[in-house]
Design a protein around this motif. Structure first.
Motif, short mmCIF file in Angstrom:
data_model
loop_
_atom_site.label_atom_id
_atom_site.label_comp_id
_atom_site.label_asym_id
_atom_site.label_seq_id
_atom_site.Cartn_x
_atom_site.Cartn_y
_atom_site.Cartn_z
N ASN A 59 -6.94 45.23 25.03
CA ASN A 59 -6.50 46.24 24.34
C ASN A 59 -5.72 45.63 22.97
N LEU A 60 -5.26 44.34 23.05
CA LEU A 60 -4.52 43.97 21.88
C LEU A 60 -5.62 43.18 21.02
N LEU A 61 -6.61 42.49 21.55
CA LEU A 61 -7.81 41.92 20.83
C LEU A 61 -8.70 42.81 19.97
N VAL A 62 -8.77 44.26 20.47
CA VAL A 62 -9.41 44.93 19.77
C VAL A 62 -8.83 45.45 18.40
N ARG A 63 -7.57 45.47 18.46
CA ARG A 63 -6.84 45.68 17.13
C ARG A 63 -7.13 44.88 16.02
N TYR A 64 -6.96 43.73 16.43
CA TYR A 64 -7.22 42.73 15.39
C TYR A 64 -8.82 42.75 15.05
N LEU A 65 -9.68 43.00 15.97
CA LEU A 65 -11.11 42.91 15.36
C LEU A 65 -11.42 44.17 14.47
N GLU A 66 -10.61 45.36 14.91
CA GLU A 66 -10.88 46.50 14.02
C GLU A 66 -10.35 46.12 12.67
N ALA A 67 -9.43 45.28 12.47
CA ALA A 67 -8.79 44.91 11.34
C ALA A 67 -9.54 43.58 10.55
N ASN A 68 -10.65 43.37 11.08
CA ASN A 68 -11.24 42.19 10.35
C ASN A 68 -10.71 40.86 10.54
N GLN A 69 -9.31 40.76 11.58
CA GLN A 69 -8.66 39.52 11.43
C GLN A 69 -9.31 38.72 12.66
N ILE A 80 -16.48 42.90 19.57
CA ILE A 80 -16.28 41.53 20.16
C ILE A 80 -17.38 40.75 19.63
N ARG A 81 -18.66 41.42 19.58
CA ARG A 81 -19.71 40.39 19.37
C ARG A 81 -19.84 40.27 17.73
N LEU A 82 -19.39 41.15 17.04
CA LEU A 82 -19.38 41.10 15.63
C LEU A 82 -18.43 40.17 15.33
N GLY A 83 -17.21 40.08 15.87
CA GLY A 83 -16.23 39.15 15.75
C GLY A 83 -16.52 37.73 15.80
N LYS A 84 -17.24 37.46 16.97
CA LYS A 84 -17.54 36.12 17.31
C LYS A 84 -18.58 35.54 16.28
N GLN A 85 -19.58 36.52 15.75
CA GLN A 85 -20.60 36.19 14.84
C GLN A 85 -19.81 35.80 13.53
N GLU A 86 -18.86 36.70 12.87
CA GLU A 86 -18.25 36.56 11.79
C GLU A 86 -17.16 35.06 11.94
N LEU A 87 -16.77 34.90 13.06
CA LEU A 87 -16.11 33.80 13.10
C LEU A 87 -16.96 32.53 13.09
N MET A 88 -18.12 32.48 13.39
CA MET A 88 -19.12 31.31 13.28
C MET A 88 -19.26 31.12 11.77
N ALA A 143 -7.65 36.79 16.13
CA ALA A 143 -8.30 37.32 17.40
C ALA A 143 -8.55 36.24 18.24
N ALA A 144 -9.01 35.16 17.50
CA ALA A 144 -9.49 33.99 18.59
C ALA A 144 -8.20 33.06 18.87
N ASP A 145 -7.32 32.74 17.99
CA ASP A 145 -5.98 31.96 18.07
C ASP A 145 -4.99 32.81 19.14
N GLY A 146 -4.97 34.04 18.94
CA GLY A 146 -3.90 34.59 19.76
C GLY A 146 -4.20 35.34 21.01
N PHE A 147 -5.41 36.04 20.93
CA PHE A 147 -5.91 37.14 22.02
C PHE A 147 -7.31 36.90 22.59
N ASP A 148 -7.60 35.57 22.55
CA ASP A 148 -8.71 35.09 23.66
C ASP A 148 -9.98 35.65 23.34
N LEU A 149 -10.45 35.85 21.89
CA LEU A 149 -11.58 36.31 21.50
C LEU A 149 -12.88 35.38 22.26
N LEU A 150 -12.51 33.93 22.07
CA LEU A 150 -13.49 32.82 22.55
C LEU A 150 -13.87 32.98 23.99
N SER A 151 -12.64 33.78 24.67
CA SER A 151 -12.85 33.79 26.48
C SER A 151 -13.76 34.85 26.84
N CYS A 152 -14.16 35.96 25.96
CA CYS A 152 -14.75 36.69 26.32
C CYS A 152 -16.23 36.27 26.89
#
Length: 430
Positions: free
Chosen positions: A366-376, A409-417, A380-389
Motif C-alpha cells: 500500500n505504501l510502495l504503490v504510492r511511490y510507483l504512481e509518482a515515478n519515484q 511494480i513491473r514497470l517500476g523494476k524495468q525503469e529502475l534497471m 520505492a526500492a530503497d524504502g519500500f521493498d520494490l526489489l523484494s516483490c
C-alpha cells in the motif's frame, strides 16, 4: 479456483489449477504462411544489419541482427525475410520484428547435428537457446555461474495454466531421460523435481528428489519453493540463480531431450487457449506463429474491443494485435470479451490492507504503490521493498480500488534497471 473456509476463521486461498483427467492430444496448428520472429535488440540506423529484406533462411539458422550481437533468434521455419521493423515487446522494451514468409519445403540447418552425440553446455547454448519452455541454457553455461542445484519445475506459475503438468503426465520417459541429459550437460548431480502433490503417485524418477507442492497458488512460485522446501531466502533484488539454484520447466527439459534425439532444434510449443466462454483447448503450435492463426483455426471470434492476454489471469500481459507471435514461454492465450474485462481505475488506495495481508514476500504494497504512481522508483526500492516483490500478481487481484499494482511494480523494476544502466554508462564515460 478460490477455496474458502467453511466457518470463516481463515483467509480465502487461491488454489492452482490441476491437470484435467485424461488430457487429450493437443490440436496441431500447421506452420503458417507468415511468421513473426522477435529479436530482443532494437534497430539502430547507425549500424549495418546482418539480416536484410529478401534474405533466405533455413529452419534452424541462427539469426544475428548485427555483427557484434551476442544474442540471436533461431529460425523456426525456412523461408524469406520480408520485413524488419521496430516494435515494443509485451514488456514495453524496444525490439525488432522480422516477418518470415515460409516455404512449402522445409530445408534444415544441420550445424547442431555434429554436436548432438556428445552433449555439452557450450554447444547447447550456441544452438538451442529459445526452445519451447525456454530452458535457461545460457544461465547454466555462464562462465561465472554459481549454480549448484537444478529444479525441474512441473508446477505451473499462474492460474488456469496446466502446461507443465501436461508435459510431466504425458512424457514421463522423456523427463527421466532429461535428468540424465542435464547431469551430462552441466556436471550438476543435485537435481530435484517440483510437482503438484497430487501427481506424486507417478512412477518414481531415478536419480532425482521429489518436491511435493501444495495446491495453494503461492506455494508454486519458485521463490516460495526455495524458502519453504530448501530453506533459502533470497536477498532482495537477487535471482534464484544467484542463490545457486536454477529452475528449468518440464516443457523446457522435454524440448532439450527432443532436440538431442532429433539432432536439431525443435519449435513445437504446447499452449492452452482459453476462449471467451472459459473453455480451454490445448494446441501444439510452432514458435513464431501469430495468434490470429490459432484463434482462426479454433473458430474463436475476436472482436475489436476484446482483450487478448498472453499468460494467466494473475501475471498475464495484454497484447494489442493478433499478429503477436507465440513465444518460447507462451503457456496460455486468453481471450476476454470486452464487456467482461475487469475494471481498472485511477482511484487512490483506500488502505484496506488486503494487498499487505496477502503478499507472500511481506512487502508494504500500500505504501510502495504510492511511490510507483509518482515515478519515484529509486525511493520505492530503497524504502519500500520494490526489489523484494516476487511478482505473484496477488496484490492486483485483491485490490478493492482496482489499482493495477502488479503492472506498476513491473514497470517500476524495468525503469529502475534503465536508471541503473544509465548511471553505469555515465561512470564509464567519466
Amino acid at each position: 479456483m478460490i477455496k474458502r473456509s467453511f466457518i470463516g476463521l481463515t483467509e480465502p486461498k487461491l488454489m492452482s489449477d490441476l491437470l484435467e483427467s485424461g488430457p487429450t492430444e493437443p490440436e496441431a496448428v500447421p506452420i503458417p504462411p507468415r511468421m513473426i520472429l522477435l529479436l530482443n535488440e532494437p534497430l539502430d540506423s547507425t549500424k549495418e544489419s546482418r539480416i536484410k529484406k529478401g534474405d533466405m533462411v533455413k529452419k534452424g539458422d541462427r539469426l544475428f541482427l548485427y555483427s557484434e550481437s551476442a544474442d540471436c533468434i533461431i529460425s523456426p521455419a525456412s523461408g524469406t525475410i520480408t520485413t524488419l521493423s521496430p516494435v515494443m515487446n509485451n514488456s514495453g522494451c524496444a525490439c525488432t520484428s522480422l516477418t518470415l514468409e515460409t516455404t512449402t519445403g522445409q530445408d534444415e540447418n544441420k550445424d547442431f547435428a555434429e554436436y548432438s552425440n556428445v552433449p555439452d553446455i557450450e554447444s547447447a547454448a550456441n544452438f538451442l537457446n529459445g526452445l519451447p519452455g525456454n530452458p535457461p541454457i545460457s544461465q547454466l553455461a555462464a562462465p561465472n555461474s554459481k549454480i549448484e542445484k537444478i529444479i525441474i519445475n512441473a508446477v505451473d506459475g499462474d492460474l488456469l495454466t496446466t502446461t507443465q503438468q501436461f508435459v510431466l503426465s504425458r512424457y514421463r520417459d522423456e523427463i527421466t531421460q532429461g535428468i540424465d541429459l542435464l547431469k551430462r550437460l552441466t556436471g550438476i548431480s543435485d537435481i530435484s523435481l517440483a510437482l503438484p502433490a497430487n501427481m506424486a503417485k507417478l512412477a518414481a524418477f531415478g536419480g532425482v528428489n521429489l518436491i511435493k507442492i501444495a495446491q495453494d497458488y503461492t506455494d508454486s512460485l519458485p521463490e516460495m519453493i526455495l524458502q519453504n522446501h530448501l530453506g533459502i531466502s533470497l536477498v532482495p533484488g537477487k535471482s534464484c540463480a544467484e542463490a545457486g539454484v536454477c529452475f528449468i520447466s518440464a516443457e523446457g527439459l522435454f524440448s532439450l531431450v527432443h532436440a538431442y534425439a532429433a539432432k536439431a532444434p525443435v519449435f513445437k510449443k504446447f499452449v492452452g487457449v482459453i476462449d471467451k466462454s472459459g473453455k480451454m483447448t490445448r494446441v501444439s503450435v510452432t514458435i513464431g506463429t501469430p495468434i490470429q492463426e490459432i484463434v482462426t483455426q479454433l473458430g474463436i471470434n475476436v472482436e475489436e474491443k476484446d482483450r487478448v492476454i498472453l499468460g494467466g489471469p494473475l501475471k498475464g500481459v495484454s497484447v494489442y494485435t493478433l499478429d503477436y507471435p507465440v513465444q518460447a514461454d507462451t503457456d496460455n492465450i486468453m481471450i476476454q470479451a470486452f464487456n467482461e474485462i475487469p475494471a481498472i481505475s485511477d482511484y487512490p488506495c483506500i488502505n484496506c490492507g488486503n494487498c499487505v495481508r496477502i503478499c507472500p514476500a511481506n512487502v508494504p504494497v500500500n505504501l510502495l504503490v504510492r511511490y510507483l504512481e509518482a515515478n519515484q522508483y529509486q525511493e520505492a526500492a530503497d524504502g519500500f521493498d520494490l526489489l523484494s516483490c516476487i511478482e505473484c500478481g496477488l496484490c492486483s487481484y485483491v485490490c478493492r480500488a482496482s489499482i493495477p499494482i502488479f503492472q506498476y511494480i513491473r514497470l517500476g523494476k524495468q525503469e529502475l534497471m534503465k536508471l541503473e544502466a544509465e548511471l553505469e554508462t555515465e561512470d564509464d564515460d567519466a
